[in-house]
Design a protein around this motif. Structure first.
Motif, mmCIF file in Angstrom:
data_model
loop_
_atom_site.group_PDB
_atom_site.id
_atom_site.type_symbol
_atom_site.label_atom_id
_atom_site.label_comp_id
_atom_site.label_asym_id
_atom_site.label_seq_id
_atom_site.Cartn_x
_atom_site.Cartn_y
_atom_site.Cartn_z
ATOM 1 N N LYS A 141 -17.777 -3.180 3.412
ATOM 2 C CA LYS A 141 -16.512 -2.697 3.978
ATOM 3 C C LYS A 141 -15.352 -3.069 3.057
ATOM 4 C CE LYS A 141 -17.362 -1.085 8.286
ATOM 5 N NZ LYS A 141 -16.787 0.072 8.952
ATOM 6 N N SER A 142 -15.449 -4.245 2.466
ATOM 7 C CA SER A 142 -14.400 -4.708 1.557
ATOM 8 C C SER A 142 -14.332 -3.809 0.325
ATOM 9 C CB SER A 142 -14.693 -6.159 1.151
ATOM 10 O OG SER A 142 -13.523 -6.866 0.898
ATOM 11 N N GLU A 184 0.461 4.141 -2.637
ATOM 12 C CA GLU A 184 0.041 5.483 -2.235
ATOM 13 C C GLU A 184 1.151 6.513 -2.402
ATOM 14 O OE1 GLU A 184 -1.318 4.891 1.733
ATOM 15 O OE2 GLU A 184 -3.169 3.892 1.106
ATOM 16 N N TYR A 219 -13.706 -3.929 10.049
ATOM 17 C CA TYR A 219 -12.641 -3.172 9.398
ATOM 18 C C TYR A 219 -12.497 -1.792 10.014
ATOM 19 C CZ TYR A 219 -9.856 -1.085 5.638
ATOM 20 O OH TYR A 219 -8.860 -0.469 4.908
ATOM 21 N N ALA A 258 -13.013 -10.555 -0.600
ATOM 22 C CA ALA A 258 -11.704 -9.893 -0.515
ATOM 23 C C ALA A 258 -10.854 -10.262 -1.724
ATOM 24 C CB ALA A 258 -10.994 -10.281 0.780
ATOM 25 N N PRO A 268 -6.250 -8.878 5.480
ATOM 26 C CA PRO A 268 -6.693 -8.774 4.094
ATOM 27 C C PRO A 268 -8.140 -9.216 3.883
ATOM 28 C CG PRO A 268 -5.107 -10.581 4.337
ATOM 29 C CD PRO A 268 -5.120 -9.834 5.621
ATOM 30 N N VAL A 269 -8.646 -10.090 4.759
ATOM 31 C CA VAL A 269 -10.063 -10.469 4.642
ATOM 32 C C VAL A 269 -10.853 -9.448 5.449
ATOM 33 C CG1 VAL A 269 -11.807 -12.237 5.109
ATOM 34 C CG2 VAL A 269 -9.523 -12.911 4.343
ATOM 35 N N VAL A 270 -11.560 -8.577 4.726
ATOM 36 C CA VAL A 270 -12.227 -7.448 5.372
ATOM 37 C C VAL A 270 -13.618 -7.846 5.841
ATOM 38 C CG1 VAL A 270 -13.141 -5.128 4.974
ATOM 39 C CG2 VAL A 270 -10.948 -5.800 3.969
ATOM 40 N N SER A 271 -13.900 -7.584 7.094
ATOM 41 C CA SER A 271 -15.241 -7.853 7.631
ATOM 42 C C SER A 271 -15.832 -6.544 8.139
ATOM 43 C CB SER A 271 -15.168 -8.861 8.770
ATOM 44 O OG SER A 271 -14.739 -8.203 9.959
ATOM 45 N N HIS A 272 -16.945 -6.643 8.820
ATOM 46 C CA HIS A 272 -17.576 -5.421 9.331
ATOM 47 C C HIS A 272 -16.712 -4.789 10.423
ATOM 48 C CE1 HIS A 272 -19.048 -8.477 12.186
ATOM 49 N NE2 HIS A 272 -19.058 -7.491 13.051
ATOM 50 N N ALA A 310 -12.659 -0.736 1.368
ATOM 51 C CA ALA A 310 -11.220 -0.905 1.600
ATOM 52 C C ALA A 310 -10.443 -1.021 0.298
ATOM 53 C CB ALA A 310 -10.969 -2.147 2.450
ATOM 54 N N TYR A 311 -11.023 -1.696 -0.695
ATOM 55 C CA TYR A 311 -10.224 -2.016 -1.880
ATOM 56 C C TYR A 311 -10.565 -1.195 -3.117
ATOM 57 C CZ TYR A 311 -8.398 -5.937 0.760
ATOM 58 O OH TYR A 311 -7.774 -6.698 1.697
ATOM 59 N N TRP A 325 0.838 -1.213 0.000
ATOM 60 C CA TRP A 325 0.000 0.000 0.000
ATOM 61 C C TRP A 325 0.870 1.259 0.000
ATOM 62 C CZ3 TRP A 325 -4.531 0.739 -1.680
ATOM 63 C CH2 TRP A 325 -5.556 -0.203 -1.503
ATOM 64 N N THR A 372 -16.972 -14.004 2.739
ATOM 65 C CA THR A 372 -16.207 -12.807 3.101
ATOM 66 C C THR A 372 -14.804 -12.868 2.503
ATOM 67 O OG1 THR A 372 -17.487 -12.603 5.146
ATOM 68 C CG2 THR A 372 -15.388 -11.461 5.089
ATOM 69 N N THR A 373 -14.189 -14.038 2.577
ATOM 70 C CA THR A 373 -12.851 -14.232 2.005
ATOM 71 C C THR A 373 -12.905 -14.109 0.485
ATOM 72 O OG1 THR A 373 -12.319 -15.741 3.810
ATOM 73 C CG2 THR A 373 -10.877 -15.807 1.888
ATOM 74 N N PRO A 413 -22.734 -6.441 5.155
ATOM 75 C CA PRO A 413 -21.834 -5.412 5.704
ATOM 76 C C PRO A 413 -20.347 -5.672 5.460
ATOM 77 C CG PRO A 413 -23.546 -5.914 7.296
ATOM 78 C CD PRO A 413 -23.749 -6.850 6.134
ATOM 79 N N ALA A 414 -19.919 -6.913 5.596
ATOM 80 C CA ALA A 414 -18.499 -7.220 5.369
ATOM 81 C C ALA A 414 -18.112 -6.905 3.930
ATOM 82 C CB ALA A 414 -18.226 -8.691 5.660
ATOM 83 N N PRO A 428 -10.069 3.550 -2.112
ATOM 84 C CA PRO A 428 -8.694 4.049 -2.129
ATOM 85 C C PRO A 428 -8.027 3.893 -3.496
ATOM 86 C CG PRO A 428 -9.071 2.663 -0.215
ATOM 87 C CD PRO A 428 -10.275 2.537 -1.070
ATOM 88 N N ILE A 467 -13.159 -12.699 10.870
ATOM 89 C CA ILE A 467 -12.968 -12.578 9.414
ATOM 90 C C ILE A 467 -14.017 -13.443 8.721
ATOM 91 C CG2 ILE A 467 -10.558 -11.849 9.391
ATOM 92 C CD1 ILE A 467 -9.717 -14.743 9.053
ATOM 93 N N GLY A 468 -15.266 -13.256 9.164
ATOM 94 C CA GLY A 468 -16.354 -14.058 8.646
ATOM 95 C C GLY A 468 -16.542 -15.301 9.494
#
Lengths: 453, 473
Positions: free
Chosen positions: B169-170, A132, A293, B136, A287-291, B173-174, A128, B132-133, B165-166, B177, A304-305
């Motif tokens: 958010k993903s 950036e 985050y 991502a 890297p596995v984004v959940s609520h 995040a991705y 990142w 969720t995975t 929701p997850a 940005p 992560i889920g």
């Protein structure tokens, strides 16, 4: 405060030991008997001399039972488990780990699946920074050891090289006679970076390399990094906790990860990732984004889920287990080290070879040269020899191929090293079995060339 | 030959006993309603009886009305037992397991999934932990396309506002940005027909073009989570193709085991579904199907291992040392579902019929209505709560849920939706309806579970209580 060096070259102080509560048997907890120990590992295949704890670790029956209880608690009523039990349980595990590794604050401790995941978390952040524009292509670099674990090297390639960062590898000699050889090479690598106009943004340093396995003088290397203004240091201690001394204040790294399922008796799989709190603390994300985050890595990693988090919940049960041993985890480490060195020296003497590093650079694993007459000539040979030992002799041990320095096929050059491990379930018979297997191969005139037919 | 330890704590969860043979058991007859499917006929497996089913789920909390299969799914004892056996094999000799069994086992599971979803190529089928995975994984590669300029800064991604929701958010995040903008499509709810959803989606696609850009990526739920509705994915994807949307990702978290999933027919670029929700897997495993995966050079698992670069399926099959047992039990799950009349298709149909019947019963008792017509539900349905309960916020909805769990031993998720447009907002005889329950039906449920919910709500009303007054501890 009395201080002394343990066999790993790490200084430990009595004050440091007394800071950690409940890490040794108390009067109320009886020391584990031989019979108990047998029972705890009775699920291991009795026909196998299991001298490879380093790869996949082990888990005693009482901890497996604890894991089952957590699993059933979740399956019984998962909504209640999610809302009322899970977060609490993970926080409890994190708190114990924080004490074990002498971190300052539980926020610094996140639990992830394994060191491979931790590496991705840290390196993704580096990627990142390049995207950036905070790090610059052609200028900023990452330093890592040549013997870094395969997955970590790939992670550096995926996240750093692809983003345009330079990667500088530190060559390491093997066999080794002293930690100074590593320190010298590391300094040289940093010098090379500097004279090439590079800024080292991240140093990835193993605490105990995987193959060939040696204990790296991390404390010293971190100090050098600070002197040379390396931005951040990430210690990959996959083999750290339960194997060597793991003290976050002593070592001083920015990021530190270790698997608990290798040497700390957890079931697969669980690792911790330590991230030092300071004014320039970085924005690490799973890297596995959940609520979750944005709530900090520790909270993100704790959800992560939907998954089975039971391996992350049994740390208190593992602590109970290790506290049944004399000296707790410290006692276990010390005895493993003494035994693996003793067995390594026994094997080297029996075969007329040598250890790959001095005893003080071994923790619970040792590299033992295999007789040159076995004719180990490449990586495929060691893979086949390993399978042959498993299938024909009931010995499980990983083997490392080390190409001879000169391009001569001298008959007496050791080109293969076995990485023997010692854990509480091992017996001397395991190592005699290995010794005898190799003796038999040697006496029968066996060479690896025969395995390719 | 695998020998299990003598240690009783390590032995597999006991199998159901065959003591009470149900006289209805015999040869499984072809059911007129069942669709033709190779999975319909049990092979040599025993047909399952009612007592068997009770035993298979005897580890669920007894005396509890568990009408939320949608959130965490469920796993029968025989599958847990199979998982346990795999786990013990690993612990017994992990090196041997890793070198000789693991890869083979995962490939077998992937092949079973491939057949289940009518995929062309097993290489297109990866197993990951959960949706969720998968989100991502897919969103990271979308982000990279914005970052490297393949997608431009004024291009957009489109999703429904009620996406999980997850996943939202993903996307934040991705995509954000990396420079992409996000168009949210409001899901009409309560909804009366597919056409309402299609119309909103088309409007969303237009909004995506406002800045002179294109809609590059569409995230479409197959079955939304909250509020829960089955979306007309085939039609929505057709529209996406017409509009030249580059990639379509279907989040079918709830699909497999509740609606038919034919990835060729649906024709998304990416399709994910959790196997542990409605397909009896233990926590947690999902499949991610990628159309023509060989052409996708930049799709990677974010946890990089030595399998990096060998394709997502192989990358996902080794993300470091972990417990892969949930990924290994798919063949055992097929054995289980094939003990039911009609196999998984029979299960889906009976769950659907049952949940519609119970949803209708509740709506009639409470004087409310269903959130969508029966044909837009699968194994879950939204039922309006009486307006007198005064669900005025998410907190109110959560209080009601907790109260039902603690005081009435009922587990059911609740949903609050603010009024949107007074003329069209749903009403009962006492006011506007702002709260709903999402009831699920799985094979372990009985009608009694839903009558308990009916009575609990009626009791609360009789006591004159509203949500904010309900005790939760």
């Amino acid at each position: 405060m009395a201080t002394h060096n343990n066999h790993n070259g790490d200084a430990i102080s009595n004050r440091h030991v007394s800071k950690k509560p409940k890490l040794a048997p108390t009067a109320a907890v009886a020391v584990i008997t031989e019979a108990d120990l047998q029972s705890e590992f009775s699920h291991h295949d009795p026909a196998v001399a299991r001298i490879n704890n380093g790869s996949f670790g082990c888990c005693p029956a009482s901890v497996i039972a604890a894991q089952r209880r957590w699993q059933l608690l979740n399956l019984r009523q998962p909504d209640h488990f999610y809302f009322n039990e899970l977060k609490k349980g993970i926080l409890h595990s994190r708190t114990i780990i924080k004490d074990l590794v002498n971190a300052e604050h539980v926020d610094e401790i996140s639990i992830v699946d394994n060191a491979t995941t931790a590496a991705s978390v840290v390196l993704q952040q580096t990627a990142w920074a390049f995207h950036e524009g905070r790090f610059h292509k052609g200028v900023d670099a990452v330093v890592m050891l040549h013997y870094a674990y395969g997955s970590v090297k790939k992670s550096v390639e995926a996240y750093v090289s692809r983003a345009g960062g330079d990667v500088i590898e530190v060559p390491l000699p093997f066999p080794l006679t002293s930690p100074n050889e590593i320190i010298t090479e590391f300094r040289c690598a940093l010098e090379r970076a500097k004279s090439g106009g590079k800024t080292v943004r991240l140093a990835v340093i193993d605490h105990v390399t995987s193959m060939p396995s040696v204990v790296i003088p991390v404390k010293e290397l971190v100090r050098i990094c600070r002197e040379e203004s390396v931005d951040k240091v990430f210690v990959d201690a996959a083999h750290g906790i339960g194997c060597t001394s793991v003290d976050m204040q002593e070592i001083g790294a920015d990021f530190y990860t270790s698997n608990l399922h290798k040497w700390f008796f957890c079931p697969p799989s669980i690792a911790f990732l330590y991230s030092r709190k300071n004014s320039s603390s970085c924005d690490l994300h799973h890297p596995v984004v959940s609520h979750e985050y944005g709530n900090g890595l520790a909270v993100e990693s704790a959800w992560i889920g939907n998954r089975d988090y039971s391996a992350q919940l049994v740390v208190p049960d593992v602590l109970e287990f290790v506290n049944r041993f004399e000296g707790g985890i410290q006692g276990i480490k010390r005895r493993n080290h003494e035994k693996v060195v003793e067995m390594g020296q026994m094997l080297a003497a029996a075969w007329g070879t040598h250890l790959g590093s001095p005893p003080e650079m071994c923790a619970s694993m040792a590299m033992v040269g295999l007789p040159a007459c076995l004719g180990i000539k490449c990586d495929l040979d060691v893979a086949r020899l390993r399978t042959h030992l498993r299938d024909e002799f009931g010995v499980e041990v990983p083997i490392y191929f080390r190409a001879p320095a000169a391009a001569i096929s001298a008959g007496d050059v050791v080109t293969g090293y076995a990485r023997i491990s010692h854990q509480v379930y091992n017996k001397v018979e395991d190592y005699y079995k290995f010794r005898d297997a190799v003796d038999q191969l040697v006496n029968s005139g066996f060479t690896c060339a025969q395995l390719s037919t | 030959m695998i020998t299990l330890s003598n240690n009783p704590t390590l032995n597999p969860v006991p199998m159901p006993q065959d003591d009470d043979e149900d006289p209805r058991n015999g040869a499984v007859e072809a059911n007129d309603h069942a669709h033709q499917s190779p999975l319909k006929k049990p092979r040599l497996t025993r047909p399952i009886s009612e007592p068997d089913i009770l035993q298979e789920f005897s580890h669920h909390q007894q005396g509890f009305a568990r009408i939320n299969n949608g959130s965490f799914g469920s796993c029968p004892r025989s599958v847990l037992s199979a998982q346990n056996t795999w786990h013990l094999r690993f612990l017994q000799q992990p090196d041997e397991f890793f070198f000789n069994s693991l890869r083979k086992g995962i490939l077998e599971s992937r092949a079973a999934v491939k057949a289940l979803i009518n995929a062309d190529d097993v290489d297109d089928v990866s197993l990951v932990d959960n949706a969720t995975t998968a989100a991502a994984i897919v969103l990271q590669q979308v982000g990279r396309q914005f970052a490297d300029g393949s997608f431009r800064k004024n291009d957009a991604v489109i999703m429904f506002h009620c996406a999980f929701p997850a996943v939202k958010k993903s996307i934040g995040a991705y995509i954000g940005p990396a420079g992409g903008s996000v168009v949210e499509v409001r899901l009409p709810f309560p909804v009366r027909s597919d056409e309402e959803i299609i119309a909103e989606f088309k409007k969303g696609l237009e909004r995506g073009k406002i800045n002179g850009g294109r809609v590059r990526f569409a995230m479409i739920d197959h079955i939304t989570s909250m509020p829960s509705v089955v979306l007309p994915v085939r039609e929505l994807i057709r529209i996406c193709r017409e509009e030249g949307v580059d990639q379509v990702f279907v989040d079918g978290a709830h699909s497999i085991g509740s609606v038919p999933v034919d990835v060729k027919e649906i024709d998304a670029d990416f399709y994910v579904s959790n196997l542990y929700k409605w397909f009896f897997a233990p926590p947690a495993v999902a499949f991610l199907h990628c159309k023509n995966s060989k052409g996708l050079v930049d799709l990677h698992h974010p946890v990089v291992s030595q399998e990096y670069g060998k394709g997502l399926a192989l990358e996902s099959s080794w993300v470091g040392n972990r417990d892969y047992t949930p990924q290994l039990v798919v063949p055992s799950i097929l054995e289980f579902v094939n003990r039911f009349e009609g196999g998984i298709k029979g299960i889906m149909k009976r769950n659907h019929d049952g949940v519609v019947k119970m949803g209708t019963m509740l709506a009639e008792s409470w004087g409310t209505m269903l959130g969508s017509p029966p044909e837009m539900c699968a194994s879950m349905i939204m039922v309006g709560l009486p307006s007198r309960l005064c669900v005025t916020s998410d907190d109110d909805a959560m209080s009601l849920r907790t109260h039902l769990r603690v005081y009435h031993r009922i587990e059911v998720p609740t949903y609050y939706q603010a009024l949107r447009n007074e003329d069209r907002d749903p009403k009962d005889k006492d006011g506007f309806i702002t709260g709903y329950v999402r009831i699920s039906r799985q094979i372990y449920n009985t009608d009694e579970d839903y009558h308990r919910l009916k009575n609990a709500i009626n009791q609360i009303l009789e006591d004159g209580k509203i949500c904010s007054m309900l005790p939760v501890e």
